[in-house]
Design an enzyme around this catalytic site. Structure first.
Site, PDB file in Angstrom:
ATOM      1  CD1 TRP A   1      58.707 -73.532  17.855  1.00  0.00           C
ATOM      2  CD2 TRP A   1      58.594 -71.696  16.232  1.00  0.00           C
ATOM      3  NE1 TRP A   1      57.451 -73.010  17.855  1.00  0.00           N
ATOM      4  CE2 TRP A   1      57.353 -71.783  17.006  1.00  0.00           C
ATOM      5  CE3 TRP A   1      58.833 -70.687  15.582  1.00  0.00           C
ATOM      6  CZ2 TRP A   1      56.092 -71.007  16.646  1.00  0.00           C
ATOM      7  CZ3 TRP A   1      57.528 -69.702  15.196  1.00  0.00           C
ATOM      8  CH2 TRP A   1      56.278 -69.958  15.834  1.00  0.00           C
TER       9      TRP A   1
ATOM     10  NE  ARG B   1      56.747 -66.186  23.320  1.00  0.00           N
ATOM     11  CZ  ARG B   1      56.273 -66.455  22.062  1.00  0.00           C
ATOM     12  NH1 ARG B   1      54.892 -67.069  22.028  1.00  0.00           N
ATOM     13  NH2 ARG B   1      56.822 -66.608  21.230  1.00  0.00           N
TER      14      ARG B   1
END
Length: 144
Positions: free
Chosen positions: A13, A74
């Site tokens: 990512w 998150r």
């Protein structure tokens, strides 16, 4: 004399940013002494870092990721789990596991923030390599 080997784990990512940490790391520790491992994201780093540290091949393991705040909780849970997991991997194996995992609260996709964080990751990669070498020297002195 055999040169020490180092493992570098990097999350996919934000790879354009995260990969810059490897660049900085290899400015201090030559690339031919560094084995590179890719993982999907930050959450997967602690398990691989532990396995690499436990196998006895590496003087230190560095792990790099960008855990961006996407406006949901998150972000904080992932960031905490990653840092805790990396610390535990080092403590459990006795091999330094270094975090180049940044968790900015104000990161936004785009050229401006991308440029800032790419440069910052180069610096953080250098710092991780310097820390790996310093820890190695200190532990060698303690063992002597």
């Amino acid at each position: 004399m055999t040169l020490a080997r180092y493992a570098f784990v990097k999350a996919a990512w934000h790879a354009d940013i995260v990969d810059q940490a490897l660049k900085g790391f290899c400015e201090v520790i030559p690339a031919d002494q560094v084995d590179v491992f890719d993982v999907p994201g930050a959450f997967e780093m602690p398990l691989l870092a532990r396995d690499l540290a436990a196998n006895g091949r590496y003087a230190a393991v560095a792990a790099a990721a960008l855990v961006a705040d996407g406006g949901i909780y998150r972000h904080e849970f992932v960031a905490q789990a990653v840092v805790d997991g990396l610390m535990r991997a080092g403590l459990d194996t006795g091999v330094p596991v270094l975090s180049v995992s940044l968790t900015p609260h104000h990161y936004r996709e785009g050229a401006h923030h991308g440029e800032i964080y790419r440069a910052h990751f180069v610096t953080k990669g250098r710092e991780a390599a310097e820390a790996a070498l310093m820890i190695g020297r200190t532990r060698a002195r303690l063992a002597a």
